[in-house]
Design a protein around this motif. Structure first.
Motif, PDB file in Angstrom:
ATOM      1  N   LEU A  27       0.812  -1.224   0.000  1.00  0.00           N
ATOM      2  CA  LEU A  27       0.000   0.000   0.000  1.00  0.00           C
ATOM      3  C   LEU A  27       0.841   1.267   0.000  1.00  0.00           C
ATOM      4  O   LEU A  27       0.360   2.324  -0.428  1.00  0.00           O
ATOM      5  CB  LEU A  27      -0.928   0.019   1.223  1.00  0.00           C
ATOM      6  N   VAL A  28       2.087   1.169   0.482  1.00  0.00           N
ATOM      7  CA  VAL A  28       2.930   2.369   0.567  1.00  0.00           C
ATOM      8  C   VAL A  28       4.244   2.196  -0.203  1.00  0.00           C
ATOM      9  O   VAL A  28       5.229   2.866   0.079  1.00  0.00           O
ATOM     10  CB  VAL A  28       3.234   2.713   2.044  1.00  0.00           C
ATOM     11  N   CYS A  29       4.257   1.291  -1.171  1.00  0.00           N
ATOM     12  CA  CYS A  29       5.481   1.045  -1.935  1.00  0.00           C
ATOM     13  C   CYS A  29       5.787   2.246  -2.847  1.00  0.00           C
ATOM     14  O   CYS A  29       4.916   3.087  -3.098  1.00  0.00           O
ATOM     15  CB  CYS A  29       5.355  -0.234  -2.757  1.00  0.00           C
ATOM     16  N   PRO A  30       7.015   2.367  -3.369  1.00  0.00           N
ATOM     17  CA  PRO A  30       7.376   3.517  -4.209  1.00  0.00           C
ATOM     18  C   PRO A  30       6.470   3.694  -5.426  1.00  0.00           C
ATOM     19  O   PRO A  30       6.175   4.827  -5.822  1.00  0.00           O
ATOM     20  CB  PRO A  30       8.812   3.191  -4.641  1.00  0.00           C
TER      21      PRO A  30
ATOM     22  N   PHE B 110      13.115   2.208 -14.310  1.00  0.00           N
ATOM     23  CA  PHE B 110      13.600   1.306 -13.272  1.00  0.00           C
ATOM     24  C   PHE B 110      14.023   2.051 -11.997  1.00  0.00           C
ATOM     25  O   PHE B 110      14.753   1.500 -11.176  1.00  0.00           O
ATOM     26  CB  PHE B 110      14.786   0.488 -13.811  1.00  0.00           C
ATOM     27  N   SER B 111      13.530   3.281 -11.815  1.00  0.00           N
ATOM     28  CA  SER B 111      13.912   4.050 -10.623  1.00  0.00           C
ATOM     29  C   SER B 111      13.359   3.425  -9.346  1.00  0.00           C
ATOM     30  O   SER B 111      14.041   3.379  -8.316  1.00  0.00           O
ATOM     31  CB  SER B 111      13.429   5.496 -10.755  1.00  0.00           C
ATOM     32  N   SER B 112      12.113   2.939  -9.408  1.00  0.00           N
ATOM     33  CA  SER B 112      11.516   2.307  -8.230  1.00  0.00           C
ATOM     34  C   SER B 112      12.256   1.028  -7.866  1.00  0.00           C
ATOM     35  O   SER B 112      12.445   0.721  -6.680  1.00  0.00           O
ATOM     36  CB  SER B 112      10.036   1.993  -8.481  1.00  0.00           C
ATOM     37  N   LEU B 113      12.675   0.279  -8.892  1.00  0.00           N
ATOM     38  CA  LEU B 113      13.441  -0.943  -8.638  1.00  0.00           C
ATOM     39  C   LEU B 113      14.754  -0.605  -7.946  1.00  0.00           C
ATOM     40  O   LEU B 113      15.175  -1.297  -7.007  1.00  0.00           O
ATOM     41  CB  LEU B 113      13.693  -1.684  -9.949  1.00  0.00           C
ATOM     42  N   ALA B 114      15.403   0.460  -8.393  1.00  0.00           N
ATOM     43  CA  ALA B 114      16.670   0.874  -7.776  1.00  0.00           C
ATOM     44  C   ALA B 114      16.454   1.244  -6.313  1.00  0.00           C
ATOM     45  O   ALA B 114      17.275   0.892  -5.440  1.00  0.00           O
ATOM     46  CB  ALA B 114      17.264   2.051  -8.542  1.00  0.00           C
ATOM     47  N   ARG B 115      15.358   1.932  -6.012  1.00  0.00           N
ATOM     48  CA  ARG B 115      15.065   2.301  -4.624  1.00  0.00           C
ATOM     49  C   ARG B 115      14.784   1.060  -3.777  1.00  0.00           C
ATOM     50  O   ARG B 115      15.176   0.983  -2.616  1.00  0.00           O
ATOM     51  CB  ARG B 115      13.873   3.265  -4.568  1.00  0.00           C
TER      52      ARG B 115
ATOM     53  N   VAL C 114      15.992  -1.979  -4.294  1.00  0.00           N
ATOM     54  CA  VAL C 114      17.263  -2.676  -4.062  1.00  0.00           C
ATOM     55  C   VAL C 114      17.976  -2.073  -2.858  1.00  0.00           C
ATOM     56  O   VAL C 114      18.546  -2.788  -2.019  1.00  0.00           O
ATOM     57  CB  VAL C 114      18.161  -2.598  -5.317  1.00  0.00           C
ATOM     58  N   PHE C 115      17.921  -0.753  -2.752  1.00  0.00           N
ATOM     59  CA  PHE C 115      18.574  -0.072  -1.642  1.00  0.00           C
ATOM     60  C   PHE C 115      17.823  -0.274  -0.328  1.00  0.00           C
ATOM     61  O   PHE C 115      18.431  -0.381   0.734  1.00  0.00           O
ATOM     62  CB  PHE C 115      18.689   1.421  -1.957  1.00  0.00           C
ATOM     63  N   SER C 116      16.477  -0.357  -0.388  1.00  0.00           N
ATOM     64  CA  SER C 116      15.682  -0.388   0.840  1.00  0.00           C
ATOM     65  C   SER C 116      15.469  -1.787   1.411  1.00  0.00           C
ATOM     66  O   SER C 116      15.069  -1.908   2.575  1.00  0.00           O
ATOM     67  CB  SER C 116      14.319   0.270   0.595  1.00  0.00           C
ATOM     68  N   VAL C 117      15.722  -2.843   0.633  1.00  0.00           N
ATOM     69  CA  VAL C 117      15.458  -4.194   1.150  1.00  0.00           C
ATOM     70  C   VAL C 117      16.671  -4.800   1.852  1.00  0.00           C
ATOM     71  O   VAL C 117      16.542  -5.855   2.482  1.00  0.00           O
ATOM     72  CB  VAL C 117      14.985  -5.162   0.039  1.00  0.00           C
ATOM     73  N   TRP C 118      17.839  -4.155   1.756  1.00  0.00           N
ATOM     74  CA  TRP C 118      19.010  -4.789   2.376  1.00  0.00           C
ATOM     75  C   TRP C 118      18.853  -4.966   3.886  1.00  0.00           C
ATOM     76  O   TRP C 118      19.350  -5.961   4.445  1.00  0.00           O
ATOM     77  CB  TRP C 118      20.293  -4.031   2.027  1.00  0.00           C
ATOM     78  N   PRO C 119      18.147  -4.056   4.614  1.00  0.00           N
ATOM     79  CA  PRO C 119      17.944  -4.344   6.048  1.00  0.00           C
ATOM     80  C   PRO C 119      17.132  -5.619   6.261  1.00  0.00           C
ATOM     81  O   PRO C 119      17.379  -6.346   7.229  1.00  0.00           O
ATOM     82  CB  PRO C 119      17.195  -3.113   6.554  1.00  0.00           C
TER      83      PRO C 119
ATOM     84  N   LEU D 273       9.747 -11.266   2.197  1.00  0.00           N
ATOM     85  CA  LEU D 273       9.325  -9.882   1.987  1.00  0.00           C
ATOM     86  C   LEU D 273      10.315  -9.141   1.090  1.00  0.00           C
ATOM     87  O   LEU D 273       9.902  -8.391   0.186  1.00  0.00           O
ATOM     88  CB  LEU D 273       9.199  -9.177   3.341  1.00  0.00           C
ATOM     89  N   ALA D 274      11.601  -9.363   1.294  1.00  0.00           N
ATOM     90  CA  ALA D 274      12.615  -8.686   0.486  1.00  0.00           C
ATOM     91  C   ALA D 274      12.517  -9.093  -0.985  1.00  0.00           C
ATOM     92  O   ALA D 274      12.507  -8.235  -1.885  1.00  0.00           O
ATOM     93  CB  ALA D 274      14.010  -9.003   1.029  1.00  0.00           C
ATOM     94  N   LEU D 275      12.418 -10.390  -1.257  1.00  0.00           N
ATOM     95  CA  LEU D 275      12.388 -10.851  -2.649  1.00  0.00           C
ATOM     96  C   LEU D 275      11.074 -10.496  -3.348  1.00  0.00           C
ATOM     97  O   LEU D 275      11.063 -10.198  -4.543  1.00  0.00           O
ATOM     98  CB  LEU D 275      12.624 -12.361  -2.710  1.00  0.00           C
ATOM     99  N   VAL D 276       9.973 -10.523  -2.601  1.00  0.00           N
ATOM    100  CA  VAL D 276       8.687 -10.134  -3.187  1.00  0.00           C
ATOM    101  C   VAL D 276       8.719  -8.668  -3.602  1.00  0.00           C
ATOM    102  O   VAL D 276       8.255  -8.312  -4.700  1.00  0.00           O
ATOM    103  CB  VAL D 276       7.536 -10.400  -2.185  1.00  0.00           C
ATOM    104  N   ARG D 277       9.276  -7.803  -2.772  1.00  0.00           N
ATOM    105  CA  ARG D 277       9.357  -6.387  -3.117  1.00  0.00           C
ATOM    106  C   ARG D 277      10.224  -6.159  -4.354  1.00  0.00           C
ATOM    107  O   ARG D 277       9.878  -5.366  -5.232  1.00  0.00           O
ATOM    108  CB  ARG D 277       9.896  -5.601  -1.921  1.00  0.00           C
ATOM    109  N   LEU D 278      11.339  -6.871  -4.441  1.00  0.00           N
ATOM    110  CA  LEU D 278      12.206  -6.732  -5.610  1.00  0.00           C
ATOM    111  C   LEU D 278      11.528  -7.237  -6.874  1.00  0.00           C
ATOM    112  O   LEU D 278      11.560  -6.575  -7.922  1.00  0.00           O
ATOM    113  CB  LEU D 278      13.522  -7.488  -5.375  1.00  0.00           C
ATOM    114  N   ALA D 279      10.920  -8.417  -6.785  1.00  0.00           N
ATOM    115  CA  ALA D 279      10.263  -9.005  -7.960  1.00  0.00           C
ATOM    116  C   ALA D 279       9.098  -8.134  -8.427  1.00  0.00           C
ATOM    117  O   ALA D 279       8.897  -7.940  -9.633  1.00  0.00           O
ATOM    118  CB  ALA D 279       9.775 -10.416  -7.633  1.00  0.00           C
ATOM    119  N   ALA D 280       8.334  -7.590  -7.486  1.00  0.00           N
ATOM    120  CA  ALA D 280       7.194  -6.741  -7.847  1.00  0.00           C
ATOM    121  C   ALA D 280       7.668  -5.466  -8.531  1.00  0.00           C
ATOM    122  O   ALA D 280       7.073  -5.035  -9.532  1.00  0.00           O
ATOM    123  CB  ALA D 280       6.377  -6.411  -6.606  1.00  0.00           C
TER     124      ALA D 280
END
Length: 506
Positions: free
Chosen positions: A181-184, A197-202, A204-209, A243-250
């Motif tokens: 609901l609050v994704c980029p 691909f700007s959202s994808l780049a963001r 990649v940076f935000s899922v490392w935690p 959660l990390a991989l789903v966000r990247l794939a989406a």
């Protein structure tokens, strides 16, 4: 059996509960929110000012917003269907008291108030229901991950082994829904053009935690031999990785396909995955391993549930992106949000209508595989909860119109209608107190540090399980532990919020 084996058996081979019971439970958070808001309005009506003490505010929020949920999933679970009725009656009594006192003072007919309500304009920059939804999913998850290890938490609420609908099964999907609901892609302004691909780049940076937390959880669980439910995600996998991989794939898919067609991509992913489950040996592999006897040889075999359920969670995430885009369409009037509430209700009823034939034509709901019925069920329940929060918020807006000048934290701000602005020659401004410092609010506090709240809950759950024999605990002791655990978590978030500290550095 060792203590580790006893605890693993305690949370294994379960079948879930009924859809009706889960729906009844989902009505509790919105009713708690409504009750808290009405109590604050009643306080303002009597004292002419909001609750100023941070201590009283924290205690009120905890006792009204959190404590009822702890009771309802433990000692009060046998009467879960009566609790919403009791809370609704209590809310009705408070509203009746507010209305009777304002009617005596102002002598404004109810019909006129209803007309004002329909014409009222809301702050379009904020949708409190989304914030409250995400916070409450976090709170309910935090309660459940510790409560499930105590005997007072009904086994039917825990995660089902293969097929079934437990309350904790819904929690996993709701977490994915709330993140989407609050994704980029949702928050990006429609008039701004950005690289594809700007959202994808963001992301990649935000899922490392999340990946770091997943690795940390894996190492800590294995090093102390903490009990774990292997058939949930596998030997090495956990929800942080999912959660990390789903966000990247989406983000990758939404960079390729138009984001306003996210629901079509979600449908394609869910249907294709279900076809693979139904027409190939994939289902057998997920449930029984490569040798048909539950083997865990090799990385894929050892983590088959976590890896293949990614497709189902990806479908939920993409569908939720569509919901987020629709909710964030600019609506500035109560009438517009009443229409939006009707849209949520239609979508929810459509999903409920599809669920039964979907299960009959394929298989029952299975969180373990994240199949098509699971995706349908999760989306239906999440829309139900989101709709409840919108309804509760609109009810508070109506009540605030009765008591001029009052305000409720994490609730829509009412701005003056266009007609009154023209007459008075002024711009729209929120009605109510507009102090530089917002009112203290537990929901805002948790929202500021959601990942920290979830991490702290996981760490404390592990500590309690190591120090305490949870399986043989008495009811009074269980309630003390759960309340102390939740109050400590909330207190830490509250202190950070009071000092305006956000522990997010990525």
């Amino acid at each position: 059996m060792s203590q580790k084996q006893l605890k693993e058996a305690f949370i294994s081979n379960l079948n879930g509960t009924s859809l009706l019971e889960i729906s009844a439970g989902l009505s509790l958070p919105p009713l708690c929110l409504l009750c808290r808001g009405l109590l604050l309005i009643l306080h303002y009506l009597h004292h002419g000012k909001p609750v100023s003490s941070r201590t009283y505010s924290l205690l009120l929020d905890f006792l009204v917003l959190v404590s009822p949920l702890v009771f309802s999933c433990t000692v009060l679970s046998p009467i879960i269907f009566f609790i919403p009725v009791i809370l609704a009656a209590f809310c009705a009594a408070i509203f009746s008291k507010i209305y009777s006192q304002t009617k005596w003072k102002a002598r404004v007919p109810l019909g006129q108030i209803v007309k004002e309500f329909q014409k009222a304009r809301l702050d379009p920059e904020c949708i409190p229901a989304i914030t409250v939804f995400r916070v409450y999913v976090n709170v309910l998850t935090s309660i459940s991950i510790l409560a499930v290890d105590f005997p007072q938490y009904p086994r039917r609420y825990a995660k089902a082994e293969t097929y079934g609908t437990g309350a904790m099964d819904l929690g996993v999907g709701a977490f994915i829904f709330g993140n989407a609901l609050v994704c980029p892609e949702v928050r990006q302004k429609p008039h701004r053009t950005q690289p594809r691909f700007s959202s994808l780049a963001r992301q990649v940076f935000s899922v490392w935690p999340l990946i770091a937390l997943g690795v940390g959880r894996l190492l800590s669980v294995k090093s102390i031999e903490y009990h774990e439910h292997t058939s949930e995600y596998g030997v090495h996998w956990n929800f942080f990785f999912t959660l990390a991989l789903v966000r990247l794939a989406a983000s990758l898919l939404l960079a390729i396909f138009p984001k306003h067609k996210a629901w079509l991509v979600a449908l394609a992913v869910a249907v294709l995955y279900q076809l693979l489950l139904s027409t190939t040996s994939l289902k057998t592999f997920i449930l029984h391993g490569s040798d048909g006897r539950g083997s865990r040889l090799g990385f894929l075999d050892a983590n088959r549930e976590g890896l293949f359920s990614l497709f189902g969670y990806l479908a939920i995430y993409l569908a939720s992106v569509q919901v987020g885009l629709w909710l964030l369409q600019r609506r500035s009037s109560v009438r517009g949000w009443l229409e939006a509430l009707g849209g949520l209700a239609l979508a929810m009823l459509g999903l409920w209508a599809l669920l039964q034939p979907c299960q009959a034509g394929t298989e029952p709901v299975s969180r373990r595989m994240a199949n098509l019925p699971f995706c349908t069920w999760v989306l239906a329940q999440c829309l139900l909860l989101l709709g409840f929060f919108v309804l509760a918020d609109l009810s508070l807006v109506f009540t605030k119109l009765l008591v001029k000048g009052c305000s409720v934290p994490c609730c829509w701000k009412v701005v003056q209608p266009p007609d009154s602005r023209k007459k008075q020659g002024m711009e729209a401004e929120p009605v109510g107190r507009q102090d530089k410092l917002s009112q203290p609010c537990l929901i805002s506090a948790i929202n500021k540090n959601q990942l920290l709240f979830f991490l702290l809950a996981n760490v404390m759950t592990g500590a309690v399980n190591i120090l305490i024999d949870t399986i043989h605990s008495k009811a009074a002791f269980t309630l003390c532990i759960l309340h102390g655990y939740m109050f400590f978590n909330c207190l830490i978030m509250y202190i950070l919020h009071a000092r305006n500290i956000v522990l997010k550095f990525w």
